[in-house]
Design a protein around this motif. Structure first.
Motif, PDB file in Angstrom:
ATOM      1  N   GLN A  16     -14.982  38.253  -1.403  1.00  0.00           N
ATOM      2  CA  GLN A  16     -13.362  38.050  -0.589  1.00  0.00           C
ATOM      3  C   GLN A  16     -12.741  39.373  -0.426  1.00  0.00           C
ATOM      4  O   GLN A  16     -12.136  39.382   0.453  1.00  0.00           O
ATOM      5  N   ARG A  27      -7.058  40.218  -1.349  1.00  0.00           N
ATOM      6  CA  ARG A  27      -7.972  39.455  -1.583  1.00  0.00           C
ATOM      7  C   ARG A  27      -7.260  38.152  -2.160  1.00  0.00           C
ATOM      8  O   ARG A  27      -8.044  37.085  -1.726  1.00  0.00           O
ATOM      9  N   ASN A  28      -6.410  38.176  -2.626  1.00  0.00           N
ATOM     10  CA  ASN A  28      -5.595  36.800  -3.323  1.00  0.00           C
ATOM     11  C   ASN A  28      -5.035  35.856  -2.108  1.00  0.00           C
ATOM     12  O   ASN A  28      -5.512  34.668  -2.065  1.00  0.00           O
ATOM     13  N   SER A  29      -4.842  36.671  -0.872  1.00  0.00           N
ATOM     14  CA  SER A  29      -4.784  35.904   0.362  1.00  0.00           C
ATOM     15  C   SER A  29      -5.907  35.086   1.040  1.00  0.00           C
ATOM     16  O   SER A  29      -5.766  34.128   1.251  1.00  0.00           O
ATOM     17  N   ASN A  31      -8.344  34.468  -0.888  1.00  0.00           N
ATOM     18  CA  ASN A  31      -8.846  33.343  -1.739  1.00  0.00           C
ATOM     19  C   ASN A  31      -7.933  32.126  -1.713  1.00  0.00           C
ATOM     20  O   ASN A  31      -8.383  30.981  -1.655  1.00  0.00           O
ATOM     21  N   PHE A  38      -3.453  27.624   1.431  1.00  0.00           N
ATOM     22  CA  PHE A  38      -2.304  28.421   2.147  1.00  0.00           C
ATOM     23  C   PHE A  38      -3.124  27.832   3.561  1.00  0.00           C
ATOM     24  O   PHE A  38      -4.335  28.439   3.866  1.00  0.00           O
TER      25      PHE A  38
ATOM     26  N   ASP B  68       1.421  40.715   3.330  1.00  0.00           N
ATOM     27  CA  ASP B  68       0.684  40.033   4.242  1.00  0.00           C
ATOM     28  C   ASP B  68       1.451  38.635   4.301  1.00  0.00           C
ATOM     29  O   ASP B  68       2.119  38.327   3.640  1.00  0.00           O
ATOM     30  N   GLU B  69       0.949  37.609   5.436  1.00  0.00           N
ATOM     31  CA  GLU B  69       1.543  36.591   5.475  1.00  0.00           C
ATOM     32  C   GLU B  69       1.715  35.435   4.389  1.00  0.00           C
ATOM     33  O   GLU B  69       2.623  34.915   3.963  1.00  0.00           O
ATOM     34  N   VAL B  70       0.680  35.461   3.762  1.00  0.00           N
ATOM     35  CA  VAL B  70       0.595  34.649   2.517  1.00  0.00           C
ATOM     36  C   VAL B  70       1.386  35.218   1.366  1.00  0.00           C
ATOM     37  O   VAL B  70       2.273  34.328   0.753  1.00  0.00           O
ATOM     38  N   GLN B  71       1.585  36.620   1.176  1.00  0.00           N
ATOM     39  CA  GLN B  71       2.414  37.005   0.096  1.00  0.00           C
ATOM     40  C   GLN B  71       3.806  37.010   0.635  1.00  0.00           C
ATOM     41  O   GLN B  71       4.616  36.694  -0.280  1.00  0.00           O
ATOM     42  N   ALA B  73       4.952  34.390   2.396  1.00  0.00           N
ATOM     43  CA  ALA B  73       5.175  32.941   1.926  1.00  0.00           C
ATOM     44  C   ALA B  73       5.646  32.933   0.471  1.00  0.00           C
ATOM     45  O   ALA B  73       6.625  32.173   0.301  1.00  0.00           O
ATOM     46  N   SER B 146       1.712  34.271  -7.738  1.00  0.00           N
ATOM     47  CA  SER B 146       0.492  34.848  -7.628  1.00  0.00           C
ATOM     48  C   SER B 146      -0.469  34.421  -8.573  1.00  0.00           C
ATOM     49  O   SER B 146      -1.963  34.676  -7.951  1.00  0.00           O
ATOM     50  N   GLN B 148      -0.866  31.441  -9.296  1.00  0.00           N
ATOM     51  CA  GLN B 148      -1.623  30.272  -8.634  1.00  0.00           C
ATOM     52  C   GLN B 148      -2.568  30.710  -7.372  1.00  0.00           C
ATOM     53  O   GLN B 148      -3.678  29.885  -7.204  1.00  0.00           O
ATOM     54  N   LEU B 149      -2.316  31.643  -6.498  1.00  0.00           N
ATOM     55  CA  LEU B 149      -3.180  32.302  -5.643  1.00  0.00           C
ATOM     56  C   LEU B 149      -4.491  32.959  -6.259  1.00  0.00           C
ATOM     57  O   LEU B 149      -5.580  32.629  -5.568  1.00  0.00           O
ATOM     58  N   LYS B 150      -4.595  33.470  -7.246  1.00  0.00           N
ATOM     59  CA  LYS B 150      -5.608  34.043  -8.026  1.00  0.00           C
ATOM     60  C   LYS B 150      -6.812  32.838  -8.664  1.00  0.00           C
ATOM     61  O   LYS B 150      -7.670  33.095  -8.884  1.00  0.00           O
ATOM     62  N   LYS B 151      -6.185  31.631  -8.633  1.00  0.00           N
ATOM     63  CA  LYS B 151      -7.040  30.657  -9.294  1.00  0.00           C
ATOM     64  C   LYS B 151      -8.258  30.406  -8.322  1.00  0.00           C
ATOM     65  O   LYS B 151      -8.175  30.478  -7.113  1.00  0.00           O
ATOM     66  N   SER B 152      -9.464  30.157  -8.935  1.00  0.00           N
ATOM     67  CA  SER B 152     -10.539  30.017  -8.243  1.00  0.00           C
ATOM     68  C   SER B 152     -11.185  31.234  -7.482  1.00  0.00           C
ATOM     69  O   SER B 152     -12.098  31.149  -6.845  1.00  0.00           O
ATOM     70  N   ALA B 153     -10.566  32.464  -7.937  1.00  0.00           N
ATOM     71  CA  ALA B 153     -11.162  33.709  -7.500  1.00  0.00           C
ATOM     72  C   ALA B 153     -12.559  33.966  -7.751  1.00  0.00           C
ATOM     73  O   ALA B 153     -12.753  33.749  -8.982  1.00  0.00           O
ATOM     74  N   ASP B 154     -13.213  34.551  -6.821  1.00  0.00           N
ATOM     75  CA  ASP B 154     -14.628  34.702  -7.354  1.00  0.00           C
ATOM     76  C   ASP B 154     -14.823  36.163  -7.803  1.00  0.00           C
ATOM     77  O   ASP B 154     -13.807  36.952  -7.826  1.00  0.00           O
TER      78      ASP B 154
END
Lengths: 65, 154
Positions: A16, A27-29, A31, A38, B68-71, B73, B146, B148-154
């Motif tokens: 990722q 990387r979180n994005s 993910n 999202f 970035d756009e996700v952050q 949001a 953040s 929530q976003l990190k969940k299921s990270a590899d």
């Protein structure tokens, strides 16, 4: 929105973090997008598709819109 | 990795510290301020409140530049929900009699017994409390997002 990023990433052998670096997001994005938490903007969707040398439709499942 | 995290946390704490230091310094200087002319006390209180608000805005703008756009949001969610949570928390905190009495007492002490000045200072202190709790609320929601976003990270 459903997408095939995980499969495509695995195919390229990218983590990722590697994909994130290529499309210049965190990387979180990646993910969050990969897990459907999202929906990316159109420019970011194009950037991700470009990273895989594919079209947006090939990366994101438009039947899930 | 751990060193990097410690450095990152340290830098973050350093940037945030003025928001904590100024209100703490203000309350610590309360006994000294109580002996000063009312105009000076009010000016210091207003300057502290303005600084906390302006510095919070500066920090927000600085952080947003690199997102970035996700952050972004996530920040939007943190701002809207966090501000609401902070405001509600401020109302609840102010309903605690001992705290309210403490704040009123502090305002009275700073105003050297002048009821008019005490009201003005009470409002200023209350406003500072609301702002601080809103910042804390936004920070808490941001952390939750953040995670929530990190969940299921590899």
């Amino acid at each position: 929105m459903k997408n095939f990023i995980r499969v495509l990433r695995a195919g390229k052998g990218w983590s990722q973090a590697e994909l994130a670096e290529r499309v210049q997001v965190s990387r979180n994005s990646i993910n969050a997008i990969e897990n459907g938490r999202f929906d990316p903007s159109l420019p970011l969707a194009f950037k991700i598709a470009d990273a895989f040398n594919l079209t947006v439709e090939e990366v994101f499942d438009k039947t899930d819109v | 990795m751990a060193t990097l995290n410690i450095r990152k946390i340290g830098r973050c704490a350093l940037w945030i510290s003025p928001v904590i230091i100024v209100p703490v310094a203000f309350f610590a200087a309360a006994p000294w301020l109580a002996q000063q002319p009312d105009a000076l006390t009010l000016s210091v209180a207003a300057a502290a409140a303005l600084f906390v608000m302006a510095y919070s805005q500066f920090l927000a703008a600085r952080v947003n530049r690199r997102l970035d756009e996700v952050q972004i949001a996530g920040q939007r969610i943190a701002n809207t929900r966090g501000m609401t949570i902070g405001s509600v928390a401020a109302v609840i905190v102010m309903m605690i009699p001992s705290l309210m009495n403490g704040l009123a007492g502090l305002a009275m002490r700073l105003a050297s017994g002048s009821p008019e000045e005490a009201v003005k200072l009470g409002i200023t202190i209350g406003f500072m409390l609301v702002v601080v709790l809103q910042v804390v609320g936004a920070g808490a929601v941001s952390l939750w997002w953040s995670k929530q976003l990190k969940k299921s990270a590899d």
